[in-house]
Design a protein around this motif. Sequence first.
Motif, PDB file in Angstrom:
ATOM      1  N   GLN A  45       0.810  -1.222   0.000  1.00  0.00           N
ATOM      2  CA  GLN A  45       0.000   0.000   0.000  1.00  0.00           C
ATOM      3  C   GLN A  45       0.841   1.268   0.000  1.00  0.00           C
ATOM      4  OE1 GLN A  45      -3.004  -1.643   3.102  1.00  0.00           O
ATOM      5  NE2 GLN A  45      -3.932   0.188   2.227  1.00  0.00           N
ATOM      6  N   LYS A 120      -3.393  -0.925  -7.874  1.00  0.00           N
ATOM      7  CA  LYS A 120      -4.839  -0.961  -8.112  1.00  0.00           C
ATOM      8  C   LYS A 120      -5.580  -1.885  -7.135  1.00  0.00           C
ATOM      9  CE  LYS A 120      -7.509  -0.660 -12.309  1.00  0.00           C
ATOM     10  NZ  LYS A 120      -7.431  -0.806 -13.754  1.00  0.00           N
ATOM     11  N   SER A 123      -7.702  -0.184  -1.884  1.00  0.00           N
ATOM     12  CA  SER A 123      -8.670   0.926  -1.931  1.00  0.00           C
ATOM     13  C   SER A 123      -7.983   2.243  -1.586  1.00  0.00           C
ATOM     14  CB  SER A 123      -9.851   0.661  -0.995  1.00  0.00           C
ATOM     15  OG  SER A 123      -9.386   0.459   0.323  1.00  0.00           O
ATOM     16  N   VAL A 124      -6.953   2.165  -0.749  1.00  0.00           N
ATOM     17  CA  VAL A 124      -6.171   3.352  -0.387  1.00  0.00           C
ATOM     18  C   VAL A 124      -4.689   3.011  -0.501  1.00  0.00           C
ATOM     19  CG1 VAL A 124      -5.567   4.974   1.469  1.00  0.00           C
ATOM     20  CG2 VAL A 124      -7.918   4.189   1.231  1.00  0.00           C
ATOM     21  N   VAL A 138      -4.403   8.217  -0.602  1.00  0.00           N
ATOM     22  CA  VAL A 138      -5.200   8.503  -1.806  1.00  0.00           C
ATOM     23  C   VAL A 138      -5.715   7.206  -2.409  1.00  0.00           C
ATOM     24  CG1 VAL A 138      -4.014  10.657  -2.449  1.00  0.00           C
ATOM     25  CG2 VAL A 138      -3.180   8.508  -3.348  1.00  0.00           C
ATOM     26  N   SER A 139      -6.800   7.308  -3.161  1.00  0.00           N
ATOM     27  CA  SER A 139      -7.280   6.140  -3.899  1.00  0.00           C
ATOM     28  C   SER A 139      -6.449   6.019  -5.177  1.00  0.00           C
ATOM     29  CB  SER A 139      -8.758   6.311  -4.259  1.00  0.00           C
ATOM     30  OG  SER A 139      -8.893   7.354  -5.222  1.00  0.00           O
ATOM     31  N   TYR A 140      -6.480   4.851  -5.777  1.00  0.00           N
ATOM     32  CA  TYR A 140      -5.756   4.621  -7.033  1.00  0.00           C
ATOM     33  C   TYR A 140      -6.256   5.606  -8.107  1.00  0.00           C
ATOM     34  CZ  TYR A 140      -3.853   2.075 -11.052  1.00  0.00           C
ATOM     35  OH  TYR A 140      -3.180   1.730 -12.203  1.00  0.00           O
ATOM     36  N   GLU A 141      -7.558   5.792  -8.168  1.00  0.00           N
ATOM     37  CA  GLU A 141      -8.152   6.699  -9.163  1.00  0.00           C
ATOM     38  C   GLU A 141      -7.688   8.138  -8.933  1.00  0.00           C
ATOM     39  OE1 GLU A 141      -9.918   4.382  -7.380  1.00  0.00           O
ATOM     40  OE2 GLU A 141     -10.017   3.018  -9.107  1.00  0.00           O
TER      41      GLU A 141
END
Length: 162
Positions: A45, A120, A123-124, A138-141
Amino acid sequence: MIAGPLEKVRSYVQRYDSSIEPILFEQPLPTSEVAAQALGVEIGQIAKSILFRVDEQFALFVAAGDVRVHPKQVKAAFGQGKPKMATPEEVEKMTGFRVGAVCPFALQEEVPVFVDRSLKRFSVVYTAAGIAESLLPVSYEALLKMTGAKEIDAASAEGSPS
């Protein structure tokens, strides 16, 4: 007055999502392992940002803390030449951040950014936030959006950047 690296990251992130705030620690987090331990999360992560160069061209690769960026993918991303890891001086000059604290956005110079799909699965993810004592959740997006990055399979010897 020139803003410090943490303030620069914070102000950049605010343009995308005002709810994202850097997490500050008492001591530096020099490795993905130490950062993961401090947060109580998996090493994967922790998003590591590595600057490579071919001649005078630079590119930043962001990958999960538990994978190695494959040289074949770095070479394919550049398209030619023999990529080398940037020196600590080059990292600071190009990104505005010291090695170990490189945030993948709010960079000093504009360089292409490649984000590995290995991130990916979470989630974080946590990127450095400009100083060695900080991480940014942060999120992947959100990471893709804030970096303007191309997604690649940097940890794989197969395929090419897409």
